[in-house]
Design a protein around this motif. Structure first.
Motif: not given
Length: 125
Positions: A46, A59-63, A65, A107
């Motif tokens: 992921e 840019y980050y995955t939500d988990s 941030k 992503s």
């Protein structure tokens, strides 16, 4: 061909911090987007974080941030992932990857063409 070598993984208690580094060979590191991905046992790889070729976008995955920060030092051909407030669910093998030339932060793993071997991060509860 570029080589990517990750370091900085290890065992940490929940709430702790680690800083991962990814050192790239070659003189053209600064022209490429870079990303971090992770894969936990039994799960698919992921996306975690990405940074554009010139560092102006991340840019980050939500988990992650607010907890993780990606950065790059083009003079050292290195990209970093600062991980704070670690949780047991962050446990995985973390790999860095080189993206496209003069590209933004993506992503999509298919936008990355060179991968490191990975470094293990284990967060205990």
């Amino acid at each position: 061909q570029v080589q990517l070598v990750e370091s900085g993984g290890g065992l940490v208690q929940a709430g702790g911090s680690l800083r991962l580094s990814c050192a790239a060979s070659g003189r053209t590191f600064s022209n490429y987007a870079m990303g971090w991905f992770r894969q936990a046992p039994g799960k698919e790889r992921e996306f975690v974080a990405a940074i554009s070729w010139n560092g102006d976008r991340t840019y980050y995955t939500d988990s992650v941030k607010g907890r993780f920060t990606i950065s790059r030092d083009n003079a050292k051909n290195t990209v970093y992932l600062q991980m704070n407030s670690l949780k047991p669910e962050d446990t995985a093998v973390y790999s860095c990857a080189r993206g496209g030339l003069y590209s933004g932060a993506s992503s999509n793993q298919y936008d990355y063409f060179s991968w490191g071997q990975g470094t293990q991060v284990t967060v205990s509860s």
